[in-house]
Design a protein around this motif. Structure first.
Motif, mmCIF file in Angstrom:
data_model
loop_
_atom_site.group_PDB
_atom_site.id
_atom_site.type_symbol
_atom_site.label_atom_id
_atom_site.label_comp_id
_atom_site.label_asym_id
_atom_site.label_seq_id
_atom_site.Cartn_x
_atom_site.Cartn_y
_atom_site.Cartn_z
ATOM 1 N N VAL A 198 -5.193 -69.134 64.258
ATOM 2 C CA VAL A 198 -5.892 -70.359 63.865
ATOM 3 C C VAL A 198 -4.866 -71.358 63.335
ATOM 4 O O VAL A 198 -4.053 -71.017 62.475
ATOM 5 C CB VAL A 198 -6.958 -70.068 62.785
ATOM 6 C CG1 VAL A 198 -7.815 -71.304 62.527
ATOM 7 C CG2 VAL A 198 -7.834 -68.900 63.197
ATOM 8 N N SER A 247 -4.139 -75.743 62.303
ATOM 9 C CA SER A 247 -4.847 -76.970 61.917
ATOM 10 C C SER A 247 -4.400 -78.170 62.768
ATOM 11 O O SER A 247 -4.969 -79.240 62.654
ATOM 12 C CB SER A 247 -4.619 -77.274 60.441
ATOM 13 O OG SER A 247 -3.251 -77.487 60.205
ATOM 14 N N GLU A 290 -8.069 -66.830 59.949
ATOM 15 C CA GLU A 290 -7.314 -65.962 60.867
ATOM 16 C C GLU A 290 -7.391 -64.508 60.415
ATOM 17 O O GLU A 290 -7.596 -63.600 61.228
ATOM 18 C CB GLU A 290 -5.857 -66.437 60.904
ATOM 19 C CG GLU A 290 -5.045 -65.832 62.025
ATOM 20 C CD GLU A 290 -3.650 -66.437 62.092
ATOM 21 O OE1 GLU A 290 -3.523 -67.595 62.513
ATOM 22 O OE2 GLU A 290 -2.696 -65.735 61.717
ATOM 23 N N THR A 349 -6.940 -72.059 57.327
ATOM 24 C CA THR A 349 -6.667 -71.415 58.624
ATOM 25 C C THR A 349 -6.159 -69.982 58.431
ATOM 26 O O THR A 349 -6.511 -69.092 59.200
ATOM 27 C CB THR A 349 -5.654 -72.229 59.458
ATOM 28 O OG1 THR A 349 -4.493 -72.469 58.671
ATOM 29 C CG2 THR A 349 -6.224 -73.535 59.934
ATOM 30 N N ASP A 361 2.246 -75.413 62.563
ATOM 31 C CA ASP A 361 1.229 -76.403 62.937
ATOM 32 C C ASP A 361 1.880 -77.701 63.425
ATOM 33 O O ASP A 361 1.426 -78.318 64.372
ATOM 34 C CB ASP A 361 0.311 -76.712 61.747
ATOM 35 C CG ASP A 361 -0.689 -75.595 61.489
ATOM 36 O OD1 ASP A 361 -0.704 -74.631 62.278
ATOM 37 O OD2 ASP A 361 -1.455 -75.680 60.522
ATOM 38 N N LEU A 386 -9.688 -77.243 63.530
ATOM 39 C CA LEU A 386 -9.495 -75.792 63.580
ATOM 40 C C LEU A 386 -9.262 -75.418 65.035
ATOM 41 O O LEU A 386 -10.163 -75.582 65.867
ATOM 42 C CB LEU A 386 -10.732 -75.060 63.044
ATOM 43 C CG LEU A 386 -11.033 -75.228 61.553
ATOM 44 C CD1 LEU A 386 -12.398 -74.631 61.228
ATOM 45 C CD2 LEU A 386 -9.960 -74.565 60.698
#
Lengths: 275, 233
Positions: free
Chosen positions: B88, B90, B37, B33, A81, B73
């Motif tokens: 997915v 963040s 997912e 997430t 991320d 998301l």
């Protein structure tokens, strides 16, 4: 280590409370380094670390899940991320081992992008390659056996370099960081996911107890190798803390360096850019 | 020092409350997430509608910024794997389409309320290519999962058939009970409620009864007095 004045000598402390000191770092500069709590010749570290990972490679994923209660997957997800990876990016997953990060990056960079899974250890690389091929991930992944201190890539090659739970095993971390800096493109970022120092004393004590009493026994039981997991616990304690690693990244030339503690500081994600 | 470091790794590089930083440390966004997912890709793997195509969405990203969540998301599609995978995350640096809204508004969208109307009412803000959002929504609506076949793979044909029969019976029974309750409530509201004595009526009746009782006591006392006078004469 900058805070060495505050630290007692490592040899004065009980084995589970050792921290890197001036004596340790000066030892490193004299051609010696650490293998867990042992001080060894620098030239010996690569083969000794290799021995550990050759031994645990096949059980590596199972042990990771067991030891971290599966939380390592969330730490790695956090790293993905924070990477800001985009389609078409070139990513180097250094010390990538069994390829958890590579698998994710491969899907996110797409066919236009490229992921290089690099590890110094051939056993880990083989396990990673087999695992990723079994998952059908073949199109955009290259496998390279490489030492992080001497990366065999041209300058300004990668958009993102990650090293997850690998830096503490590198003999000369400063040299590795400089090497990573060199292969990053301007605007590229480095993400270092590594065990670190828990923020709270109570958590620190519980973590010490777990690392030195339970972890080696789990290693003995599952991977039939308690010594390697004793090394793991020791190498975590000898690894630079959050602020020290951040300074090392600054010294290597990275800019806008920062870190984020995860799970109370048991693990920290360091981030730095090359501009 | 630590606080400033934390801020730099947040999605928006903006001011972050301590509660958000705490949630980040606990990796709640990653738990959410990962779960999403898993569910989405499981559903895609079970989908029987072969007409669904992700080709137009390959390597595209749709980001939802929901008012109720402290993180975004972002849904990205990879058609390189078979079946296509949705990932997915963040945090993303760039997104092809970003929708800022709330769960409440999403429900309105599902109820076919006009998209334009919601944008005008400032309940929804779209940045980027709206077609991507529409394509994601179309795929979600076109999913066709044969639960009976999937269950049969694990339980066997006969147990699955019996289980579903039992499930249907229970559903019908619950539905019938629901309808009966609904009918009873209607009956009560339309007819019986009118005949039922209200609390105020009971209170008024009680008041009147008490007044009459008082009057009877007074009259009785007066009669007793009169009888006493007559007896004295």
């Amino acid at each position: 280590m900058s805070s060495s004045d505050k630290n007692p000598q490592a040899s004065d402390l009980p084995t589970n409370q050792k921290t890197p000191t001036d004596a340790d770092t000066s030892a490193e500069s004299k051609g010696t380094t650490h293998f867990g709590y042992k001080t060894i010749e620098k030239d010996d570290k690569i083969s000794m670390v290799a021995g550990v990972f050759h031994s645990v490679a096949k059980q590596y994923d199972v042990m990771n899940d067991l030891m971290s209660f599966g939380i390592h997957r969330l730490w790695k997800r956090f790293t993905i991320d924070a990477s800001g990876v985009r389609p078409g990016n070139k990513v180097l997953d250094l010390a990538g081992g069994t390829g958890d990060l590579t698998a994710k990056f491969s899907k996110l960079v797409g066919r236009e992008g490229k992921v290089v899974l690099a590890d110094i250890n051939s056993s880990m690389l083989n396990v990673g390659r087999d695992k990723l091929r079994d998952k059908g991930l073949v199109q955009n992944i290259d496998y390279v056996q490489a030492n992080a201190e001497y990366l065999p890539f041209e300058e300004n090659t990668f958009d993102i370099v990650t090293i997850a739970f690998g830096l503490r095993n590198v003999t000369d971390k400063d040299k590795a960081l400089r090497s990573i800096y060199s292969v990053l493109k301007p605007g590229g970022r480095l993400l270092v996911l590594e065990f670190s120092k828990p923020e709270h004393e109570l958590l620190n004590k519980a973590y010490d107890f777990y690392s030195f009493n339970i972890l080696p026994k789990m290693g003995e039981l599952v991977a039939k190798d308690g010594e390697s997991y004793k090394y793991l616990a020791e190498s975590i304690r000898m690894h630079p803390d959050q602020e020290t690693l951040k300074s090392m990244m600054d010294n290597a030339g990275f800019e806008q360096t920062s870190f984020k503690n995860l799970t109370g500081g048991v693990v920290a994600l360091h981030k730095g850019y090359k501009f | 020092m630590q606080a400033s470091n934390n801020k730099e790794l947040t999605p928006l590089n903006s001011q972050v409350s301590s509660s958000t930083a705490f949630a980040e440390g606990l990796l709640l966004a990653q738990v959410a997430t990962a779960t999403l997912e898993l569910i989405i890709n499981k559903a895609l793997a079970l989908n029987n509608n072969k007409a669904i195509s992700f080709a137009a969405l390959n390597q595209k990203t749709l980001t939802l910024a929901l008012a109720e969540l402290s993180f975004k998301l972002s849904f990205s599609v990879d058609t390189g794997s078979s079946p296509a995978m949705v990932m997915v995350r963040s945090q993303v640096d760039t997104s092809d389409c970003t929708i800022k809204t709330s769960i409440k508004t999403l429900k309105k969208l599902k109820a076919n309320q006009s998209l334009t109307q919601l944008i005008k009412q400032d309940e929804l803000d779209v940045n980027g290519d709206i077609k991507i959002a529409q394509q994601f929504a179309n795929i979600a609506q076109s999913l066709a999962i044969d639960w009976q076949s999937e269950l049969a793979k694990h339980l066997g044909d006969v147990p699955t058939h019996k289980l579903l029969q039992f499930g249907n019976k229970i559903t019908k029974s619950i539905s019938a009970t629901g309808k009966q309750i609904e009918a009873d409530i209607s009956e009560y509201l339309v007819h019986e409620k009118r005949l039922v004595v209200t609390r105020s009526q009971v209170s008024a009746f009680n008041g009147q009864t008490t007044a009459i009782a008082r009057e009877v006591t007074t009259i009785s006392a007066r009669i007793d007095k009169l009888f006493a006078k007559l007896a004295a004469k």
